[in-house]
Design a protein around this motif. Structure first.
Motif, PDB file in Angstrom:
ATOM      1  N   SER A 132       0.984  -0.961  -0.111  1.00 24.36           N
ATOM      2  CA  SER A 132      -0.350   0.094  -0.151  1.00 24.36           C
ATOM      3  C   SER A 132       1.087   1.264   0.082  1.00 24.36           C
ATOM      4  CB  SER A 132      -0.884   0.090   1.522  1.00 24.36           C
ATOM      5  OG  SER A 132      -0.357   0.516   2.680  1.00 24.36           O
ATOM      6  N   ARG A 133       0.438   2.058  -0.051  1.00 21.60           N
ATOM      7  CA  ARG A 133       1.494   3.526   0.241  1.00 21.60           C
ATOM      8  C   ARG A 133       2.118   3.853   1.068  1.00 21.60           C
ATOM      9  NH1 ARG A 133      -3.501   7.707  -2.954  1.00 21.60           N
ATOM     10  NH2 ARG A 133      -3.211   6.068  -5.293  1.00 21.60           N
ATOM     11  N   SER A 134       1.283   3.196   1.913  1.00 20.19           N
ATOM     12  CA  SER A 134       2.303   3.197   3.751  1.00 20.19           C
ATOM     13  C   SER A 134       3.496   2.474   3.954  1.00 20.19           C
ATOM     14  CB  SER A 134       1.199   3.036   4.824  1.00 20.19           C
ATOM     15  OG  SER A 134       0.485   1.633   4.893  1.00 20.19           O
ATOM     16  N   THR A 135       3.464   1.993   2.636  1.00 21.43           N
ATOM     17  CA  THR A 135       4.537   0.669   2.683  1.00 21.43           C
ATOM     18  C   THR A 135       5.989   1.464   2.889  1.00 21.43           C
ATOM     19  OG1 THR A 135       3.084  -0.855   1.193  1.00 21.43           O
ATOM     20  CG2 THR A 135       5.899  -1.689   2.509  1.00 21.43           C
ATOM     21  N   ASP A 136       6.797   1.642   4.172  1.00 25.13           N
ATOM     22  CA  ASP A 136       7.991   2.001   3.763  1.00 25.13           C
ATOM     23  C   ASP A 136       8.740   1.629   4.767  1.00 25.13           C
ATOM     24  OD1 ASP A 136       6.747   2.514   6.378  1.00 25.13           O
ATOM     25  OD2 ASP A 136       6.729   5.103   6.125  1.00 25.13           O
ATOM     26  N   VAL A 170       4.175   3.502 -12.002  1.00 25.30           N
ATOM     27  CA  VAL A 170       2.926   3.792 -10.825  1.00 25.30           C
ATOM     28  C   VAL A 170       2.227   2.512 -10.659  1.00 25.30           C
ATOM     29  CG1 VAL A 170       1.511   5.354  -9.035  1.00 25.30           C
ATOM     30  CG2 VAL A 170       3.414   5.772 -10.133  1.00 25.30           C
ATOM     31  N   ASP A 200      -1.279   1.447  -8.683  1.00 27.92           N
ATOM     32  CA  ASP A 200      -2.796   1.342  -7.528  1.00 27.92           C
ATOM     33  C   ASP A 200      -1.600   2.443  -7.254  1.00 27.92           C
ATOM     34  OD1 ASP A 200      -3.723  -0.868  -8.814  1.00 27.92           O
ATOM     35  OD2 ASP A 200      -2.862  -2.311  -7.352  1.00 27.92           O
ATOM     36  N   GLY A 201      -1.209   3.708  -7.296  1.00 26.80           N
ATOM     37  CA  GLY A 201      -0.858   4.367  -6.575  1.00 26.80           C
ATOM     38  C   GLY A 201      -0.018   4.115  -5.693  1.00 26.80           C
ATOM     39  N   VAL A 202       1.061   3.520  -5.935  1.00 24.15           N
ATOM     40  CA  VAL A 202       2.318   2.741  -5.170  1.00 24.15           C
ATOM     41  C   VAL A 202       3.421   2.741  -6.239  1.00 24.15           C
ATOM     42  CG1 VAL A 202       3.940   1.707  -3.719  1.00 24.15           C
ATOM     43  CG2 VAL A 202       1.069   1.542  -3.716  1.00 24.15           C
ATOM     44  N   GLU A 203       4.421   4.194  -6.063  1.00 19.19           N
ATOM     45  CA  GLU A 203       5.854   4.143  -6.515  1.00 19.19           C
ATOM     46  C   GLU A 203       7.141   2.125  -5.988  1.00 19.19           C
ATOM     47  OE1 GLU A 203       7.020   8.209  -7.683  1.00 19.19           O
ATOM     48  OE2 GLU A 203       7.887   7.641  -6.078  1.00 19.19           O
ATOM     49  N   PRO A 233       8.540  -1.277  -2.721  1.00 23.30           N
ATOM     50  CA  PRO A 233       8.111   0.461  -2.660  1.00 23.30           C
ATOM     51  C   PRO A 233       9.001   0.940  -2.664  1.00 23.30           C
ATOM     52  CG  PRO A 233       8.216  -1.220  -0.868  1.00 23.30           C
ATOM     53  CD  PRO A 233       8.132  -2.603  -2.185  1.00 23.30           C
ATOM     54  N   ALA A 281       9.055   3.823  -1.641  1.00 26.11           N
ATOM     55  CA  ALA A 281       9.688   4.791  -0.409  1.00 26.11           C
ATOM     56  C   ALA A 281      10.705   4.469   0.864  1.00 26.11           C
ATOM     57  CB  ALA A 281       8.150   4.875   0.023  1.00 26.11           C
TER      58      ALA A 281
END
Length: 238
Positions: A47-51, A128, A130-133, A165, A167
């Motif tokens: 997800s976008r929060s995967t960092d 990109v 599903d909104g994830v780089e 990811p 990020a």
């Protein structure tokens, strides 16, 4: 008996240790091979929060929920960032740190800071989804930097790699443990194309007495499991 917690690098998963695990268990040790969120068999959780912080939390959670207090905590490649962060947060659960051709960051450093040239080629391939780089798409098989040559290894690893990811590559690590983390015994093994180690840290690693420079390829756990297991077994606290 020691407890090994083996943390994989970018694009990999717990699967990459498959050939090493039996060698460690045969020596009487417990072995855990967590897969970081968004990768491998946990790619569906991306997800976008995967960092980087989430990946550090993955390993901290394993150490805490498995009630581990004697971990030989091993990081391969990008996994060096993760194990450093985990040791900073729960150092009392770590008996020894092992860096297998891995990044060894200081507070505020990111993967991009440590290996800018290697990461710049990845950045050029950012997509990109599903909104994830994401970077490191294995469209053409495993990258040459992994050092795979056996056709079966190439086919296996190529079928298992997942995009990574972006990020996690640009996020600076935040370390607060200071000298306590530095005091944890450590082993450093470097291949000819070692990433993320500045010359001053090389000197420090060499003086620590558990420093190895080897001709093994980057994905040594795949190509040379026996040699990899030996390095890990030598790190078990006596």
């Amino acid at each position: 008996m020691a407890t090994f917690v083996l943390v994989h690098g970018s694009g990999h998963g717990g699967w990459c240790w498959r050939r090493v695990v039996p060698l460690l268990t045969a020596a009487g040790h417990r072995v855990l091979t967590p897969t970081l969120t968004g990768l491998g068999d946990r790619a569906h959780l991306l997800s976008r929060s995967t960092d980087l912080d989430l990946h550090i939390a993955d390993v901290v959670s394993v150490l805490e929920h498995e009630r581990i207090h004697d971990a030989v905590l091993v990081g391969h490649s990008y996994g060096g960032m993760v194990v450093t962060g985990a040791a900073d947060r729960v150092g009392h659960r770590v008996a020894h740190l092992v860096y297998l051709d891995a990044a060894i960051p200081r507070d505020g450093e990111s993967v991009v800071d440590l290996v800018p040239h290697a990461v710049s080629s990845l950045k050029a391939g950012v997509r990109v989804v599903d909104g994830v780089e994401l970077v490191g798409f294995p469209d053409d098989g495993p990258p040459p930097a992994l050092g795979l040559s056996d056709p079966e290894d190439v086919a296996w690893v190529g079928s298992m790699l997942t995009p990574h990811p972006w990020a996690t590559m640009v996020a600076p690590i935040r370390l607060t443990g200071g000298a306590a983390v530095e005091a944890i015994p450590r082993t450093v093994l470097l291949t000819p194309a070692h990433p993320g180690i500045a010359e001053d840290r090389l000197a420090s690693a060499r003086s620590a007495g558990r420093f190895h420079e080897t001709g093994l390829p980057h994905d040594m756990m795949v190509t040379h499991p026996a040699e990899t297991a030996k390095v890990l077994l030598d790190a078990v606290p006596r």
